[in-house]
Design a protein around this motif. Structure first.
Motif, PDB file in Angstrom:
ATOM      1  N   GLY A 190       0.781  -1.234   0.000  1.00 24.49           N
ATOM      2  CA  GLY A 190       0.000   0.000   0.000  1.00 24.49           C
ATOM      3  C   GLY A 190       0.807   1.274   0.000  1.00 24.49           C
ATOM      4  O   GLY A 190       0.242   2.356   0.029  1.00 24.49           O
ATOM      5  N   GLN A 191       2.146   1.198  -0.016  1.00 21.63           N
ATOM      6  CA  GLN A 191       2.959   2.408  -0.025  1.00 21.63           C
ATOM      7  C   GLN A 191       3.068   2.943  -1.453  1.00 21.63           C
ATOM      8  O   GLN A 191       3.221   2.180  -2.399  1.00 21.63           O
ATOM      9  CB  GLN A 191       4.353   2.144   0.530  1.00 21.63           C
ATOM     10  CG  GLN A 191       4.355   1.886   2.027  1.00 21.63           C
ATOM     11  CD  GLN A 191       5.761   1.721   2.565  1.00 21.63           C
ATOM     12  OE1 GLN A 191       6.650   1.236   1.877  1.00 21.63           O
ATOM     13  NE2 GLN A 191       5.949   2.119   3.807  1.00 21.63           N
ATOM     14  N   PRO A 192       3.029   4.271  -1.598  1.00 18.95           N
ATOM     15  CA  PRO A 192       3.116   4.860  -2.934  1.00 18.95           C
ATOM     16  C   PRO A 192       4.554   4.826  -3.469  1.00 18.95           C
ATOM     17  O   PRO A 192       5.505   4.567  -2.723  1.00 18.95           O
ATOM     18  CB  PRO A 192       2.652   6.301  -2.710  1.00 18.95           C
ATOM     19  CG  PRO A 192       2.973   6.578  -1.279  1.00 18.95           C
ATOM     20  CD  PRO A 192       2.801   5.266  -0.566  1.00 18.95           C
ATOM     21  N   SER A 193       4.700   5.105  -4.745  1.00 17.68           N
ATOM     22  CA  SER A 193       6.029   5.088  -5.371  1.00 17.68           C
ATOM     23  C   SER A 193       6.923   6.180  -4.814  1.00 17.68           C
ATOM     24  O   SER A 193       8.146   6.075  -4.881  1.00 17.68           O
ATOM     25  CB  SER A 193       5.898   5.247  -6.881  1.00 17.68           C
ATOM     26  OG  SER A 193       5.285   6.486  -7.197  1.00 17.68           O
ATOM     27  N   SER A 194       6.342   7.233  -4.228  1.00 16.12           N
ATOM     28  CA  SER A 194       7.158   8.304  -3.656  1.00 16.12           C
ATOM     29  C   SER A 194       7.994   7.807  -2.477  1.00 16.12           C
ATOM     30  O   SER A 194       9.051   8.357  -2.189  1.00 16.12           O
ATOM     31  CB  SER A 194       6.275   9.475  -3.226  1.00 16.12           C
ATOM     32  OG  SER A 194       5.345   9.065  -2.252  1.00 16.12           O
ATOM     33  N   VAL A 195       7.539   6.749  -1.808  1.00 13.76           N
ATOM     34  CA  VAL A 195       8.320   6.162  -0.711  1.00 13.76           C
ATOM     35  C   VAL A 195       9.607   5.561  -1.270  1.00 13.76           C
ATOM     36  O   VAL A 195      10.688   5.732  -0.708  1.00 13.76           O
ATOM     37  CB  VAL A 195       7.487   5.101   0.045  1.00 13.76           C
ATOM     38  CG1 VAL A 195       8.340   4.346   1.043  1.00 13.76           C
ATOM     39  CG2 VAL A 195       6.313   5.754   0.733  1.00 13.76           C
ATOM     40  N   ALA A 196       9.497   4.879  -2.401  1.00 18.07           N
ATOM     41  CA  ALA A 196      10.688   4.311  -3.043  1.00 18.07           C
ATOM     42  C   ALA A 196      11.620   5.424  -3.481  1.00 18.07           C
ATOM     43  O   ALA A 196      12.845   5.332  -3.310  1.00 18.07           O
ATOM     44  CB  ALA A 196      10.283   3.454  -4.233  1.00 18.07           C
ATOM     45  N   ALA A 197      11.062   6.502  -4.033  1.00 16.39           N
ATOM     46  CA  ALA A 197      11.884   7.635  -4.473  1.00 16.39           C
ATOM     47  C   ALA A 197      12.614   8.257  -3.285  1.00 16.39           C
ATOM     48  O   ALA A 197      13.796   8.614  -3.391  1.00 16.39           O
ATOM     49  CB  ALA A 197      11.019   8.671  -5.185  1.00 16.39           C
ATOM     50  N   SER A 198      11.942   8.369  -2.151  1.00 18.45           N
ATOM     51  CA  SER A 198      12.574   8.923  -0.949  1.00 18.45           C
ATOM     52  C   SER A 198      13.715   8.030  -0.472  1.00 18.45           C
ATOM     53  O   SER A 198      14.785   8.524  -0.103  1.00 18.45           O
ATOM     54  CB  SER A 198      11.543   9.074   0.171  1.00 18.45           C
ATOM     55  OG  SER A 198      10.555   9.987  -0.185  1.00 18.45           O
ATOM     56  N   GLN A 199      13.494   6.718  -0.487  1.00 17.96           N
ATOM     57  CA  GLN A 199      14.551   5.793  -0.073  1.00 17.96           C
ATOM     58  C   GLN A 199      15.744   5.871  -1.020  1.00 17.96           C
ATOM     59  O   GLN A 199      16.905   5.850  -0.589  1.00 17.96           O
ATOM     60  CB  GLN A 199      14.016   4.362  -0.028  1.00 17.96           C
ATOM     61  CG  GLN A 199      13.059   4.098   1.102  1.00 17.96           C
ATOM     62  CD  GLN A 199      12.574   2.656   1.121  1.00 17.96           C
ATOM     63  OE1 GLN A 199      13.193   1.763   0.553  1.00 17.96           O
ATOM     64  NE2 GLN A 199      11.447   2.433   1.786  1.00 17.96           N
ATOM     65  N   LEU A 200      15.477   5.974  -2.312  1.00 15.57           N
ATOM     66  CA  LEU A 200      16.563   6.071  -3.294  1.00 15.57           C
ATOM     67  C   LEU A 200      17.368   7.348  -3.089  1.00 15.57           C
ATOM     68  O   LEU A 200      18.592   7.348  -3.212  1.00 15.57           O
ATOM     69  CB  LEU A 200      16.001   6.016  -4.713  1.00 15.57           C
ATOM     70  CG  LEU A 200      15.409   4.675  -5.140  1.00 15.57           C
ATOM     71  CD1 LEU A 200      14.630   4.822  -6.446  1.00 15.57           C
ATOM     72  CD2 LEU A 200      16.500   3.627  -5.291  1.00 15.57           C
ATOM     73  N   LEU A 201      16.699   8.439  -2.753  1.00 17.32           N
ATOM     74  CA  LEU A 201      17.395   9.698  -2.490  1.00 17.32           C
ATOM     75  C   LEU A 201      18.224   9.589  -1.217  1.00 17.32           C
ATOM     76  O   LEU A 201      19.393   9.988  -1.194  1.00 17.32           O
ATOM     77  CB  LEU A 201      16.389  10.847  -2.367  1.00 17.32           C
ATOM     78  CG  LEU A 201      16.991  12.209  -2.015  1.00 17.32           C
ATOM     79  CD1 LEU A 201      17.819  12.724  -3.179  1.00 17.32           C
ATOM     80  CD2 LEU A 201      15.908  13.203  -1.671  1.00 17.32           C
ATOM     81  N   ASP A 202      17.641   9.031  -0.165  1.00 19.64           N
ATOM     82  CA  ASP A 202      18.352   8.887   1.109  1.00 19.64           C
ATOM     83  C   ASP A 202      19.591   8.012   0.978  1.00 19.64           C
ATOM     84  O   ASP A 202      20.575   8.205   1.690  1.00 19.64           O
ATOM     85  CB  ASP A 202      17.428   8.299   2.183  1.00 19.64           C
ATOM     86  CG  ASP A 202      16.302   9.261   2.560  1.00 19.64           C
ATOM     87  OD1 ASP A 202      16.434  10.469   2.283  1.00 19.64           O
ATOM     88  OD2 ASP A 202      15.294   8.787   3.126  1.00 19.64           O
ATOM     89  N   GLN A 203      19.561   7.048   0.059  1.00 19.13           N
ATOM     90  CA  GLN A 203      20.677   6.124  -0.108  1.00 19.13           C
ATOM     91  C   GLN A 203      21.613   6.545  -1.242  1.00 19.13           C
ATOM     92  O   GLN A 203      22.451   5.772  -1.684  1.00 19.13           O
ATOM     93  CB  GLN A 203      20.129   4.717  -0.340  1.00 19.13           C
ATOM     94  CG  GLN A 203      19.347   4.222   0.857  1.00 19.13           C
ATOM     95  CD  GLN A 203      18.567   2.959   0.589  1.00 19.13           C
ATOM     96  OE1 GLN A 203      18.571   2.422  -0.515  1.00 19.13           O
ATOM     97  NE2 GLN A 203      17.864   2.471   1.592  1.00 19.13           N
ATOM     98  N   ASN A 204      21.447   7.798  -1.729  1.00 20.65           N
ATOM     99  CA  ASN A 204      22.319   8.391  -2.758  1.00 20.65           C
ATOM    100  C   ASN A 204      22.325   7.607  -4.066  1.00 20.65           C
ATOM    101  O   ASN A 204      23.339   7.559  -4.758  1.00 20.65           O
ATOM    102  CB  ASN A 204      23.739   8.572  -2.233  1.00 20.65           C
ATOM    103  CG  ASN A 204      23.800   9.536  -1.078  1.00 20.65           C
ATOM    104  OD1 ASN A 204      23.089  10.537  -1.070  1.00 20.65           O
ATOM    105  ND2 ASN A 204      24.634   9.250  -0.104  1.00 20.65           N
ATOM    106  N   ILE A 205      21.210   7.018  -4.414  1.00 25.41           N
ATOM    107  CA  ILE A 205      21.083   6.328  -5.689  1.00 25.41           C
ATOM    108  C   ILE A 205      20.642   7.327  -6.754  1.00 25.41           C
ATOM    109  O   ILE A 205      21.129   7.307  -7.881  1.00 25.41           O
ATOM    110  CB  ILE A 205      20.064   5.167  -5.593  1.00 25.41           C
ATOM    111  CG1 ILE A 205      20.473   4.167  -4.508  1.00 25.41           C
ATOM    112  CG2 ILE A 205      19.889   4.486  -6.936  1.00 25.41           C
ATOM    113  CD1 ILE A 205      21.719   3.387  -4.782  1.00 25.41           C
ATOM    114  N   ILE A 206      19.718   8.222  -6.383  1.00 30.36           N
ATOM    115  CA  ILE A 206      19.261   9.278  -7.291  1.00 30.36           C
ATOM    116  C   ILE A 206      19.540  10.624  -6.641  1.00 30.36           C
ATOM    117  O   ILE A 206      19.768  10.705  -5.433  1.00 30.36           O
ATOM    118  CB  ILE A 206      17.759   9.141  -7.636  1.00 30.36           C
ATOM    119  CG1 ILE A 206      16.903   9.215  -6.373  1.00 30.36           C
ATOM    120  CG2 ILE A 206      17.495   7.856  -8.404  1.00 30.36           C
ATOM    121  CD1 ILE A 206      15.404   9.241  -6.642  1.00 30.36           C
TER     122      ILE A 206
END
Length: 185
Positions: free
Chosen positions: A127-143
């Motif tokens: 049920g989590q939106p794609s923005s959660v994945a985007a936030s995790q990717l930013l926090d982990q310096n992937i994007i």
């Protein structure tokens, strides 16, 4: 069953329905509200960190810009005594600056090539939106920009196709490759 018993049974159902409706509207489910609040807090935190990074970039650009202006003003204040000597010096300086610029560009290319590839695990819950994945990717310096990645997912209609699970993502992957991984493909 008599008419009286049926009426009492119907009245009992009616009162039960009213009580359930009353509790539903007066006491909403706390788990959905807290989850929504947590998601909003996470999104706001990522927006704040994004804005802070942009402010830092702008401050660095502002600091570098006045330094370039000072150099230009200093060169304008020097009187021209001998035009031939100045022309020769300026040609030599231009040649030197060109070689320095070329060297700087080569160094920057080397720095870009030397960036290590970061591998990280992104976990998306039910049920989590794609923005959660985007936030995790930013926090982990992937994007570098979560809003840009989230817009990419929305523009290509990938956002609803993102599946719950844990995914291994590398920093050298393109947005398309990351999206395909998050969709489980």
């Amino acid at each position: 069953m008599s008419k009286k018993n049926v009426r009492i049974l119907a009245l009992g159902f009616f009162i039960s329905g009213l009580l359930l409706a009353l509790f539903y509207f007066v006491f909403p489910a706390p788990s959905s509200a807290s989850t929504q609040n947590n998601n909003e807090v996470d999104e706001l935190k990522s927006e704040v960190s994004y804005l802070q990074s942009k402010i830092a970039e702008m401050e660095v650009a502002q600091i570098e810009e006045p330094a370039a202006d000072v150099e230009v003003e200093a060169s304008e204040e020097q009187p021209e005594e001998d035009t031939e000597e100045n022309n020769e010096e300026s040609e030599e300086n231009a040649d030197t600056e060109e070689t320095e610029d070329a060297t700087e560009e080569e160094n920057q290319e080397e720095e870009v090539e030397e960036d290590p590839v970061v591998t990280s695990t992104v976990t998306i819950g039910d049920g989590q939106p794609s923005s959660v994945a985007a936030s995790q990717l930013l926090d982990q310096n992937i994007i570098e920009d979560r809003f840009e990645f989230d817009s990419f997912l929305e523009d290509n209609d990938y956002a609803p196709l993102v599946r719950p699970g844990s995914y291994e993502i590398r920093s050298d992957m393109s947005y398309e490759e990351i999206a395909q991984a998050l969709m489980g493909r």
